[in-house]
Design a protein around this motif. Sequence first.
Motif, PDB file in Angstrom:
ATOM      1  N   VAL A 169       0.836  -1.199   0.000  1.00  0.00           N
ATOM      2  CA  VAL A 169       0.000   0.000   0.000  1.00  0.00           C
ATOM      3  C   VAL A 169       0.872   1.251   0.000  1.00  0.00           C
ATOM      4  O   VAL A 169       0.637   2.188  -0.780  1.00  0.00           O
ATOM      5  CB  VAL A 169      -0.963  -0.002   1.213  1.00  0.00           C
ATOM      6  N   VAL A 170       1.887   1.276   0.831  1.00  0.00           N
ATOM      7  CA  VAL A 170       2.772   2.441   0.912  1.00  0.00           C
ATOM      8  C   VAL A 170       3.483   2.659  -0.418  1.00  0.00           C
ATOM      9  O   VAL A 170       3.567   3.790  -0.913  1.00  0.00           O
ATOM     10  CB  VAL A 170       3.776   2.283   2.076  1.00  0.00           C
ATOM     11  N   ASN A 171       3.983   1.592  -1.031  1.00  0.00           N
ATOM     12  CA  ASN A 171       4.666   1.730  -2.321  1.00  0.00           C
ATOM     13  C   ASN A 171       3.723   2.268  -3.395  1.00  0.00           C
ATOM     14  O   ASN A 171       4.113   3.101  -4.212  1.00  0.00           O
ATOM     15  CB  ASN A 171       5.246   0.395  -2.780  1.00  0.00           C
ATOM     16  N   THR A 172       2.501   1.789  -3.400  1.00  0.00           N
ATOM     17  CA  THR A 172       1.531   2.241  -4.404  1.00  0.00           C
ATOM     18  C   THR A 172       1.190   3.713  -4.212  1.00  0.00           C
ATOM     19  O   THR A 172       1.216   4.503  -5.169  1.00  0.00           O
ATOM     20  CB  THR A 172       0.254   1.385  -4.341  1.00  0.00           C
ATOM     21  N   LEU A 173       0.877   4.101  -2.985  1.00  0.00           N
ATOM     22  CA  LEU A 173       0.526   5.503  -2.726  1.00  0.00           C
ATOM     23  C   LEU A 173       1.697   6.443  -2.989  1.00  0.00           C
ATOM     24  O   LEU A 173       1.498   7.573  -3.452  1.00  0.00           O
ATOM     25  CB  LEU A 173       0.043   5.670  -1.284  1.00  0.00           C
ATOM     26  N   SER A 174       2.917   5.986  -2.709  1.00  0.00           N
ATOM     27  CA  SER A 174       4.079   6.864  -2.876  1.00  0.00           C
ATOM     28  C   SER A 174       4.348   7.198  -4.342  1.00  0.00           C
ATOM     29  O   SER A 174       5.103   8.120  -4.640  1.00  0.00           O
ATOM     30  CB  SER A 174       5.317   6.254  -2.221  1.00  0.00           C
ATOM     31  N   LEU A 175       3.713   6.470  -5.264  1.00  0.00           N
ATOM     32  CA  LEU A 175       3.824   6.824  -6.680  1.00  0.00           C
ATOM     33  C   LEU A 175       3.053   8.109  -6.984  1.00  0.00           C
ATOM     34  O   LEU A 175       3.336   8.790  -7.964  1.00  0.00           O
ATOM     35  CB  LEU A 175       3.297   5.690  -7.561  1.00  0.00           C
ATOM     36  N   ALA A 176       2.073   8.420  -6.151  1.00  0.00           N
ATOM     37  CA  ALA A 176       1.223   9.581  -6.394  1.00  0.00           C
ATOM     38  C   ALA A 176       1.484  10.748  -5.452  1.00  0.00           C
ATOM     39  O   ALA A 176       1.302  11.902  -5.838  1.00  0.00           O
ATOM     40  CB  ALA A 176      -0.252   9.177  -6.282  1.00  0.00           C
ATOM     41  N   ILE A 177       1.855  10.464  -4.207  1.00  0.00           N
ATOM     42  CA  ILE A 177       2.067  11.536  -3.228  1.00  0.00           C
ATOM     43  C   ILE A 177       3.276  11.216  -2.367  1.00  0.00           C
ATOM     44  O   ILE A 177       3.622  10.054  -2.175  1.00  0.00           O
ATOM     45  CB  ILE A 177       0.833  11.739  -2.315  1.00  0.00           C
ATOM     46  N   PRO A 178       3.917  12.254  -1.830  1.00  0.00           N
ATOM     47  CA  PRO A 178       5.063  12.011  -0.954  1.00  0.00           C
ATOM     48  C   PRO A 178       4.623  11.332   0.355  1.00  0.00           C
ATOM     49  O   PRO A 178       3.646  11.739   0.976  1.00  0.00           O
ATOM     50  CB  PRO A 178       5.619  13.405  -0.662  1.00  0.00           C
ATOM     51  N   ILE A 179       5.362  10.299   0.731  1.00  0.00           N
ATOM     52  CA  ILE A 179       5.140   9.614   2.004  1.00  0.00           C
ATOM     53  C   ILE A 179       6.467   9.603   2.741  1.00  0.00           C
ATOM     54  O   ILE A 179       7.481   9.158   2.195  1.00  0.00           O
ATOM     55  CB  ILE A 179       4.626   8.176   1.806  1.00  0.00           C
TER      56      ILE A 179
END
Length: 142
Positions: free
Chosen positions: A114-124
Amino acid sequence: MVRYSLSARRTAEQGSLARCKDAALSFSTDPGGTLRSFGAVDLLLASVAACLLASVERYLPDVCQNEVTVDVRALSQSYPPEIVAISYSIEVDTEETQMQLDRLHSVVRKHGEVVNTLSLAIPISGSIRRRGAPDPAEPQPA
């Protein structure tokens, strides 16, 4: 490839129910939000926390014999409505050194779906620390 599926339906005015496997979760669809149930952003942040905790359990089960907590925060702008950043802190009740915890953090970030997927769109961004150590994301008194 792994396939995931979930079904959700509106159950009442401004309320819905999601079903997945043998579990159900009610959530709010009230545009103004509510204190009594999770909203869409809350569910997203819960997914980030679940991803991080699952990675800790998977890659360092010995640490999970102790308490592990995750705090997740999001920064959202009003117009257009979107989340512009997510940050988290992982706190572990352990005697591991910070160097060992940093290695764990690297593995957790590398393998979190989940973190890897979201980090493609927004900074984490995030940190990991032993229980009682200061959170590097929090400002410290001078």
